[in-house]
Scaffold this motif. Sequence first.
Motif, PDB file in Angstrom:
ATOM      1  N   LEU A  44     -37.576  29.954 -91.436  1.00 32.97           N
ATOM      2  CA  LEU A  44     -37.808  31.054 -90.503  1.00 32.97           C
ATOM      3  C   LEU A  44     -39.066  31.834 -90.866  1.00 32.97           C
ATOM      4  O   LEU A  44     -39.830  32.249 -89.980  1.00 32.97           O
ATOM      5  CB  LEU A  44     -36.598  31.981 -90.471  1.00 32.97           C
ATOM      6  CG  LEU A  44     -35.328  31.407 -89.830  1.00 32.97           C
ATOM      7  CD1 LEU A  44     -34.162  32.378 -89.968  1.00 32.97           C
ATOM      8  CD2 LEU A  44     -35.563  31.096 -88.347  1.00 32.97           C
ATOM      9  N   LEU A  45     -39.302  32.034 -92.154  1.00 34.19           N
ATOM     10  CA  LEU A  45     -40.517  32.738 -92.571  1.00 34.19           C
ATOM     11  C   LEU A  45     -41.759  31.912 -92.274  1.00 34.19           C
ATOM     12  O   LEU A  45     -42.802  32.455 -91.883  1.00 34.19           O
ATOM     13  CB  LEU A  45     -40.438  33.071 -94.065  1.00 34.19           C
ATOM     14  CG  LEU A  45     -39.477  34.199 -94.440  1.00 34.19           C
ATOM     15  CD1 LEU A  45     -39.381  34.341 -95.956  1.00 34.19           C
ATOM     16  CD2 LEU A  45     -39.931  35.515 -93.815  1.00 34.19           C
ATOM     17  N   THR A  46     -41.649  30.603 -92.449  1.00 33.67           N
ATOM     18  CA  THR A  46     -42.771  29.731 -92.098  1.00 33.67           C
ATOM     19  C   THR A  46     -43.054  29.810 -90.607  1.00 33.67           C
ATOM     20  O   THR A  46     -44.213  29.946 -90.180  1.00 33.67           O
ATOM     21  CB  THR A  46     -42.472  28.277 -92.500  1.00 33.67           C
ATOM     22  OG1 THR A  46     -42.263  28.212 -93.907  1.00 33.67           O
ATOM     23  CG2 THR A  46     -43.617  27.357 -92.106  1.00 33.67           C
ATOM     24  N   GLY A  47     -41.999  29.730 -89.795  1.00 31.31           N
ATOM     25  CA  GLY A  47     -42.180  29.842 -88.350  1.00 31.31           C
ATOM     26  C   GLY A  47     -42.749  31.183 -87.948  1.00 31.31           C
ATOM     27  O   GLY A  47     -43.615  31.273 -87.071  1.00 31.31           O
ATOM     28  N   LEU A  48     -42.250  32.251 -88.608  1.00 32.71           N
ATOM     29  CA  LEU A  48     -42.768  33.586 -88.312  1.00 32.71           C
ATOM     30  C   LEU A  48     -44.243  33.680 -88.668  1.00 32.71           C
ATOM     31  O   LEU A  48     -45.044  34.264 -87.912  1.00 32.71           O
ATOM     32  CB  LEU A  48     -41.963  34.626 -89.093  1.00 32.71           C
ATOM     33  CG  LEU A  48     -42.411  36.084 -88.962  1.00 32.71           C
ATOM     34  CD1 LEU A  48     -42.305  36.552 -87.511  1.00 32.71           C
ATOM     35  CD2 LEU A  48     -41.593  36.980 -89.876  1.00 32.71           C
ATOM     36  N   SER A  49     -44.628  33.114 -89.799  1.00 32.99           N
ATOM     37  CA  SER A  49     -46.036  33.144 -90.211  1.00 32.99           C
ATOM     38  C   SER A  49     -46.913  32.400 -89.224  1.00 32.99           C
ATOM     39  O   SER A  49     -48.007  32.862 -88.862  1.00 32.99           O
ATOM     40  CB  SER A  49     -46.181  32.533 -91.614  1.00 32.99           C
ATOM     41  OG  SER A  49     -45.415  33.241 -92.562  1.00 32.99           O
ATOM     42  N   ILE A  50     -46.441  31.234 -88.780  1.00 29.50           N
ATOM     43  CA  ILE A  50     -47.216  30.460 -87.804  1.00 29.50           C
ATOM     44  C   ILE A  50     -47.357  31.230 -86.503  1.00 29.50           C
ATOM     45  O   ILE A  50     -48.448  31.336 -85.930  1.00 29.50           O
ATOM     46  CB  ILE A  50     -46.547  29.091 -87.562  1.00 29.50           C
ATOM     47  CG1 ILE A  50     -46.624  28.226 -88.816  1.00 29.50           C
ATOM     48  CG2 ILE A  50     -47.187  28.378 -86.374  1.00 29.50           C
ATOM     49  CD1 ILE A  50     -45.818  26.955 -88.726  1.00 29.50           C
ATOM     50  N   ALA A  51     -46.220  31.788 -86.024  1.00 32.58           N
ATOM     51  CA  ALA A  51     -46.255  32.519 -84.756  1.00 32.58           C
ATOM     52  C   ALA A  51     -47.131  33.760 -84.860  1.00 32.58           C
ATOM     53  O   ALA A  51     -47.956  34.033 -83.975  1.00 32.58           O
ATOM     54  CB  ALA A  51     -44.828  32.906 -84.349  1.00 32.58           C
ATOM     55  N   ALA A  52     -46.975  34.537 -85.961  1.00 30.03           N
ATOM     56  CA  ALA A  52     -47.767  35.759 -86.115  1.00 30.03           C
ATOM     57  C   ALA A  52     -49.238  35.440 -86.335  1.00 30.03           C
ATOM     58  O   ALA A  52     -50.125  36.112 -85.762  1.00 30.03           O
ATOM     59  CB  ALA A  52     -47.225  36.581 -87.282  1.00 30.03           C
ATOM     60  N   GLY A  53     -49.524  34.423 -87.151  1.00 30.12           N
ATOM     61  CA  GLY A  53     -50.924  34.056 -87.392  1.00 30.12           C
ATOM     62  C   GLY A  53     -51.614  33.572 -86.134  1.00 30.12           C
ATOM     63  O   GLY A  53     -52.746  33.979 -85.822  1.00 30.12           O
ATOM     64  N   THR A  54     -50.944  32.701 -85.393  1.00 27.93           N
ATOM     65  CA  THR A  54     -51.517  32.212 -84.133  1.00 27.93           C
ATOM     66  C   THR A  54     -51.654  33.356 -83.137  1.00 27.93           C
ATOM     67  O   THR A  54     -52.649  33.438 -82.392  1.00 27.93           O
ATOM     68  CB  THR A  54     -50.632  31.103 -83.545  1.00 27.93           C
ATOM     69  OG1 THR A  54     -50.411  30.096 -84.518  1.00 27.93           O
ATOM     70  CG2 THR A  54     -51.286  30.487 -82.317  1.00 27.93           C
ATOM     71  N   GLY A  55     -50.655  34.244 -83.129  1.00 26.65           N
ATOM     72  CA  GLY A  55     -50.721  35.398 -82.239  1.00 26.65           C
ATOM     73  C   GLY A  55     -51.897  36.292 -82.551  1.00 26.65           C
ATOM     74  O   GLY A  55     -52.559  36.813 -81.640  1.00 26.65           O
ATOM     75  N   LEU A  56     -52.188  36.480 -83.844  1.00 25.04           N
ATOM     76  CA  LEU A  56     -53.334  37.306 -84.233  1.00 25.04           C
ATOM     77  C   LEU A  56     -54.642  36.671 -83.772  1.00 25.04           C
ATOM     78  O   LEU A  56     -55.524  37.362 -83.240  1.00 25.04           O
ATOM     79  CB  LEU A  56     -53.333  37.485 -85.754  1.00 25.04           C
ATOM     80  CG  LEU A  56     -54.512  38.277 -86.336  1.00 25.04           C
ATOM     81  CD1 LEU A  56     -54.536  39.695 -85.770  1.00 25.04           C
ATOM     82  CD2 LEU A  56     -54.433  38.300 -87.865  1.00 25.04           C
TER      83      LEU A  56
END
Length: 672
Positions: A44-56
Amino acid sequence: MGRLDRAIALSLAAAVALFGYLPLASWLPGGHDIPWYGPVAADLLTGLSIAAGTGLVLAILSRQMPALWREGRLDPLRRSAERQWIAWVAGVAALAFILYIWVARGVLGGRPLLIDEIIQVVQSRMLAAGRLWMPAAAHQEFFSSLHLVEQGGRVYGQFPVGGPAMLALGSLAGAEWLVDPVFAAGGVIAFGALVRRIEPRPGVALGALSLFALAPFAVFMSGSHMNHVTGLVWLVIGMWGLARATTEGTGRFRDGLLAGLGFGVAAAIRPVDAAAFAVPAGIWLLASAVRSRRPGALLGAGLGLALPVAGLCWANLETTGGPLLFGYTVLWGHGHDLGFHVTPWGPVHTPARGLELINLYLLRLQSYLFEAAAPSLIPLTAALALTRRLSAFDRYLIAAGVLVIGLYFAYWHDGFYLGPRFMYPLLPLLALWTARFLPALRERAGDGLLLRVASYATVIAAALGLATAVPVRARQYRGGMRSLRWDPDRAASVAGIRNALVLVRESWGAELVVRMWAIGISRPDADAIYRAADPCRLDHALTLLESSGMSGTAATAALRPLRADSVNLVNAEAITGDPSLRLSRGVDYPPRCRAKVEANRNGFTLFPPLLLARQPTNVYARDLGPRDSLLLRDFPGRSLYLLRPLSGTVGAAPVFIPLNRDSLVAAWRRGE
């Protein structure tokens, strides 16, 4: 109320953050082990990082590429939802119904897979036949099952009558699997009526409606036979009536009647869930009646609640003998009820264990609620933390949600099936506050970079989950519980089995438990003895008790010393094929017990699903060894078969093996 509202919202956000993100249960002395927490949290943290990083990245690019972010892009959708709300509700409900049917048939196979579902379908077929109970068989032990009450010559299921009554509609049509999808789709329509009344922003209301209907937790549960689904539908109907009675200020009798009926039918299905929603609703209606001097809604709610509850009490009286006595209390004793005490099976329930279970439920929601690539409770937690004011209905939903959690804090059983099922009544609250996340962020932080990052990250996390986690979960459910998906009617028809007595070979452990039931040992005592006793010593002791005719409390007392064996028992699943059957370390077992272990390893099946066989000419009964001679006398002249898999491979389908009566009797005489 502003400061109080803020304090309530912040407190709830803090509680969700504490219990929904941290493995508290594993930190408490003697607490639950959560081996899955690390890998799941990492994913979940990996997915969150991917989603937040791509979102940024997208948010930064959107400043140079206006096409990526256009203000007001969703305004036409909001206006359409406002003008054509009924059409949107109908469309979402239709899509949801298609998904529910797909899960019911394509994923879960259209069959009840959990013992709770199986017994409720048994109850539903009794109701469809116009009965609350069936007469016990001459030798009921051959047809007994977990969660099936046998009392005073009557047999009935342990569950409140409301859930089976819903399934009985499907029993009449020969399609119990259709009931939950139909009711769940109706629940989407009811929630659509509710959310548009309590949420003034059409875009947020549409988001909440979509999440309520299409969240993977809702979709998978709505394809099952579980009573959580119909229970929630009636709770939503009750809340719709409550909203009508309280938001229009008229205190109309008919709105109160709708609220009472919703909560009352829910009480006949799942009393604990209904109490959590009905109690604060009753307090609200009482306060409104006193304040406005218009008691119509309160009187209507009282009448609406009384009617189905009276039906529940009558059904209890006809089965258990007491209007407020439920089947599960008859079967398992008061240890089954809410409270901190010795439980029917498992450890003593304490407040610490209650906190552990709540922690487990919320941790599981992080994955099972939306199956997103990021933790599912982040939007809800953030929306609560950002909120300044609550509406009256918000306070009601929060009060009901806290009561749900509080009541299950006091309940001993870990309710896990297709997700943390005891948290299913929270779905309206979870959907509504999740849908409020981005609007709340816009209100507090404006239309800047933070909103863009959060918006892109939310979409990406949802899309990744839809593409990866949801298919994995569907395959997991489709491939699970394979032995429960076997269709005995079809198999018997293909094999030409008619007018037969079919002996069902269960595990040695199941046979020992049923033999204890047969001599009058209660379900809790039988479970405790089985879990602690050496199976070979238990088998020998039961043989002596059966030959002597000892039963009831005397038999329980005679077997209780065997519980001391537990110190020497070890897991022997690799040898026996049965995870519940433990053997004593270093013991050389006699030939009979070695033969039982060998038979276990060669394959066994489950009896309870056979209770649902519809082919009327065949009789399915569990195989209890030499005790089967009683069945042979009860069913003379029938062809005889043994039903078991040909191997101990997990999921191997059972087959019908012809038996010769004379050979069987000779084997029993030899002690085989």
